[in-house]
Design a protein around this motif. Structure first.
Motif, short mmCIF file in Angstrom:
data_model
loop_
_atom_site.label_atom_id
_atom_site.label_comp_id
_atom_site.label_asym_id
_atom_site.label_seq_id
_atom_site.Cartn_x
_atom_site.Cartn_y
_atom_site.Cartn_z
N THR A 1 0.81 -1.22 0.00
CA THR A 1 0.00 0.00 0.00
C THR A 1 0.85 1.27 0.00
O THR A 1 0.35 2.35 -0.34
CB THR A 1 -0.95 0.03 1.21
N LYS A 2 2.11 1.15 0.36
CA LYS A 2 2.99 2.33 0.32
C LYS A 2 3.26 2.79 -1.12
O LYS A 2 3.68 3.93 -1.33
CB LYS A 2 4.32 2.04 1.01
N ILE A 3 3.00 1.91 -2.09
CA ILE A 3 3.13 2.32 -3.49
C ILE A 3 2.17 3.46 -3.78
O ILE A 3 2.50 4.41 -4.51
CB ILE A 3 2.87 1.12 -4.43
N ILE A 4 0.98 3.38 -3.18
CA ILE A 4 0.01 4.46 -3.36
C ILE A 4 0.55 5.76 -2.78
O ILE A 4 0.45 6.84 -3.39
CB ILE A 4 -1.32 4.08 -2.69
N ASP A 5 1.16 5.67 -1.60
CA ASP A 5 1.72 6.87 -0.97
C ASP A 5 2.84 7.50 -1.79
O ASP A 5 3.07 8.70 -1.71
CB ASP A 5 2.26 6.53 0.43
N ALA B 1 -9.00 -5.13 3.98
CA ALA B 1 -7.85 -4.50 4.65
C ALA B 1 -7.06 -3.64 3.67
O ALA B 1 -6.67 -2.51 4.00
CB ALA B 1 -6.95 -5.58 5.26
N TYR B 2 -6.82 -4.15 2.47
CA TYR B 2 -6.11 -3.36 1.45
C TYR B 2 -6.85 -2.05 1.19
O TYR B 2 -6.25 -0.96 1.17
CB TYR B 2 -6.01 -4.16 0.15
N GLY B 3 -8.17 -2.15 0.96
CA GLY B 3 -8.94 -0.96 0.58
C GLY B 3 -9.06 0.05 1.70
O GLY B 3 -8.83 1.26 1.49
N THR B 4 -9.42 -0.40 2.90
CA THR B 4 -9.65 0.55 3.99
C THR B 4 -8.36 1.15 4.53
O THR B 4 -8.32 2.33 4.87
CB THR B 4 -10.43 -0.13 5.13
N TYR B 5 -7.30 0.35 4.59
CA TYR B 5 -6.02 0.88 5.05
C TYR B 5 -5.49 1.92 4.07
O TYR B 5 -4.99 2.98 4.47
CB TYR B 5 -5.01 -0.25 5.24
N SER B 6 -5.64 1.64 2.77
CA SER B 6 -5.22 2.61 1.76
C SER B 6 -6.02 3.90 1.87
O SER B 6 -5.46 5.01 1.75
CB SER B 6 -5.39 2.02 0.35
N LEU B 7 -7.34 3.78 2.11
CA LEU B 7 -8.18 4.97 2.27
C LEU B 7 -7.75 5.78 3.49
O LEU B 7 -7.65 7.01 3.44
CB LEU B 7 -9.64 4.55 2.40
N MET B 8 -7.51 5.09 4.61
CA MET B 8 -7.10 5.80 5.82
C MET B 8 -5.79 6.54 5.61
O MET B 8 -5.63 7.70 6.03
CB MET B 8 -6.97 4.83 7.00
N MET B 9 -4.83 5.90 4.95
CA MET B 9 -3.54 6.56 4.73
C MET B 9 -3.65 7.71 3.73
O MET B 9 -2.92 8.70 3.82
CB MET B 9 -2.50 5.54 4.27
N ALA C 1 9.01 14.05 2.76
CA ALA C 1 9.52 13.60 4.05
C ALA C 1 8.51 12.68 4.74
O ALA C 1 8.87 11.66 5.34
CB ALA C 1 9.81 14.81 4.94
N THR C 2 7.23 13.05 4.65
CA THR C 2 6.18 12.22 5.23
C THR C 2 6.14 10.85 4.58
O THR C 2 5.97 9.82 5.24
CB THR C 2 4.81 12.91 5.09
N PHE C 3 6.31 10.83 3.25
CA PHE C 3 6.34 9.54 2.55
C PHE C 3 7.50 8.70 3.06
O PHE C 3 7.35 7.49 3.27
CB PHE C 3 6.49 9.75 1.04
N SER C 4 8.64 9.32 3.29
CA SER C 4 9.80 8.59 3.80
C SER C 4 9.48 7.96 5.15
O SER C 4 9.81 6.80 5.40
CB SER C 4 10.99 9.55 3.94
N GLN C 5 8.81 8.71 6.01
CA GLN C 5 8.46 8.18 7.32
C GLN C 5 7.45 7.04 7.21
O GLN C 5 7.57 6.02 7.89
CB GLN C 5 7.90 9.30 8.20
N LYS C 6 6.44 7.23 6.36
CA LYS C 6 5.43 6.18 6.21
C LYS C 6 6.03 4.92 5.60
O LYS C 6 5.67 3.80 5.98
CB LYS C 6 4.26 6.69 5.37
N LEU C 7 6.98 5.11 4.67
CA LEU C 7 7.65 3.95 4.09
C LEU C 7 8.47 3.23 5.15
O LEU C 7 8.47 1.99 5.22
CB LEU C 7 8.54 4.40 2.92
N GLY D 1 7.86 3.19 8.36
CA GLY D 1 6.92 2.49 9.22
C GLY D 1 6.39 1.23 8.57
O GLY D 1 6.23 0.19 9.23
N ALA D 2 6.13 1.29 7.27
CA ALA D 2 5.62 0.11 6.55
C ALA D 2 6.68 -0.99 6.49
O ALA D 2 6.36 -2.18 6.66
CB ALA D 2 5.21 0.51 5.13
N ILE D 3 7.92 -0.60 6.26
CA ILE D 3 9.01 -1.59 6.23
C ILE D 3 9.11 -2.29 7.59
O ILE D 3 9.25 -3.51 7.67
CB ILE D 3 10.34 -0.92 5.86
N ALA D 4 9.01 -1.50 8.67
CA ALA D 4 9.09 -2.07 10.01
C ALA D 4 7.97 -3.07 10.26
O ALA D 4 8.20 -4.19 10.73
CB ALA D 4 9.04 -0.95 11.06
#
Length: 445
Positions: A51-55, A109-117, A364-370, A372-375
């Motif tokens: 889902t980080k691809i969307i971000d 989960a894919y759809g709602t998590y993507s929407l929330m982000m 910068a926000t994308f970097s942080q979210k990425l 977090g997603a990696i973790a």
């Protein structure tokens, strides 16, 4: 112009609201998916990372939109007013367990998590950029952003300490209902806080009047900004450390220590230490250059995290003590990094004559979210590889994996962050020259 206490508090309180979501994502989303929704750990890890691809597209797009927004309320503040309620709805949907099979739940989960982000991006990008246009004073920026992260860690403390109890209280034994109602309560509270930011802040810094730049020009400016590139990598690395420790803590207390009832206290004390560290940041930066300070802090986090692997599961006080120290040394990271991102926006304007504050923070926000997603993905994949079974006693291999995810692995990542920071070139002396020259240019207009 120096900014007042009311505006600092008003701006900072917004990050309490953001952490009603982010802290939940960091600490509880993974275990919600595995232990409540019943999804396989490996599938969840892959979902969170994909889902980080969307971000990768929505974050810079939102930055470009915000930089080009023109309204009587400013560029960034309107989004905090109008996107607050949709954010709350997206949060509830994400923590809703549909009556579907495993495949249907995973699609949900894919759809709602993507929407929330996506909604999180629409709110958080303008909010972060706002700190770069409230004041041009570097020390004031550090103080303003310290208020933000004191509030952020306050929100994290509240989430970490109360969430699991709220789920039980609202659900009366039904965790699925409990999570829905808990997120609804957080959503209402967060919306009020976002609206408070709108009414208590002002935008004072604008791009040069003659500036006309395309989106790709903004991106090229960032890629040609070495201090920003270093911070981009640093944010990714450090957020991987933070989210990995938060997400692994829940599993650590439940399955390794065997005292799930201590999870809230373990995370809350850690969050309080983060807040104290953030509060001390302006004092630290008066005596230590931001670059050197970041290196020292991340080195300390790395060493302490690695030491924690030797703590036996029954040494509760020692466990809490080391974890609290790690929180204190991690606390200044966020206000330091975001203050430095605002500094790199000044650097871009000084170097190119163009300013794209929201784009600077969006990437910068994308970097942080990425990060977090990696973790989260690493936690999920490692749990699956070690034979994790939800709500069951774990094997020795699974327990070892959980311990490493809280200690040695994030410790090694923190040490890498300390090394990366050596490449940062915008020290205090250089920044002072940049801001003096910018001020001189504007006084001639």
């Amino acid at each position: 112009m120096r900014i007042g206490l009311k505006e600092k508090i008003g701006y900072g309180i917004g990050d309490v609201g953001f952490n009603f979501y982010w802290a939940n994502i960091s600490a509880f989303l993974l275990i919600f998916y595995t232990d409540t929704m019943g999804l396989p750990a490996a599938a969840v890890g892959t979902m969170i990372l994909i889902t980080k691809i969307i971000d990768a597209f929505t974050d810079p797009a939102m930055g470009a939109i915000a930089d080009r927004t023109k309204s009587r309320f400013g560029k960034f503040r309107p989004y905090l007013l109008f996107a607050a309620v949709p954010m709350a709805a997206a949060g509830v949907l994400t923590y809703t367990t549909p009556d579907l099979g495993e495949g249907g739940k995973l699609i949900w989960a894919y759809g709602t998590y993507s929407l929330m982000m996506l909604m999180y991006t629409i709110l958080s990008t303008p909010y972060s950029a706002l700190s770069g246009v409230i004041t041009a004073n570097s020390q004031d920026r550090t103080t303003l952003i310290s208020f933000r992260f004191i509030a952020a860690f306050t929100g994290t403390t509240l989430v970490n300490y109360f969430t699991l109890d709220m789920v039980k209280w609202f659900g009366h034994g039904d965790d699925k209902l409990g999570w829905q109602l808990t997120m609804a309560a957080y959503g209402v509270a967060a919306a009020i806080m976002f609206i408070t930011v709108f009414f208590t802040t002002r935008e004072r810094i604008s791009p040069p009047r003659e500036q006309k730049s395309a989106v790709m020009g903004d991106i090229r400016d960032l890629l040609d900004n070495r201090p920003w590139l270093v911070l981009f990598a640093l944010a990714l690395i450090i957020m991987t450390t933070i989210v990995m420790r938060a997400g692994a803590s829940v599993y650590y207390m439940k399955y390794y220590v065997g005292q799930a009832d201590l999870t809230g206290a373990f995370l809350a004390v850690y969050s309080i230490a983060l807040a104290i560290g953030a509060a001390c940041t302006p004092l630290m930066t008066r005596f230590i250059d931001k670059k050197k300070l970041m290196m020292l802090l991340m080195a300390a986090v790395g060493v302490l995290s690695c030491v924690m692997v030797f703590v036996p599961k029954d040494a509760i006080w020692l466990m809490f003590g080391i974890n609290t120290l790690i929180g204190f040394f991690l606390g200044p990271k966020s206000p330091l990094a975001f203050s430095m991102f605002a500094d790199t926006a000044d650097y871009t304007e000084w170097k190119t004559g163009r300013r794209a504050t929201a784009m600077t923070f969006a990437a910068a926000t994308f970097s942080q979210k990425l990060g977090g997603a990696i973790a989260s993905a690493v936690i999920a994949w490692m749990l699956a590889a070690m034979g994790y079974v939800a709500n069951e006693a774990q094997s020795g291999a699974s327990q070892l994996g959980i311990v490493l995810l809280l200690t040695v692995i994030p410790g090694a990542i923190a040490l890498i962050a300390a090394f990366v920071m050596r490449l940062y070139t915008l020290d205090d002396e250089t920044l002072a020259r940049v801001q003096t020259e910018l001020l001189a240019r504007k006084s001639k207009v």
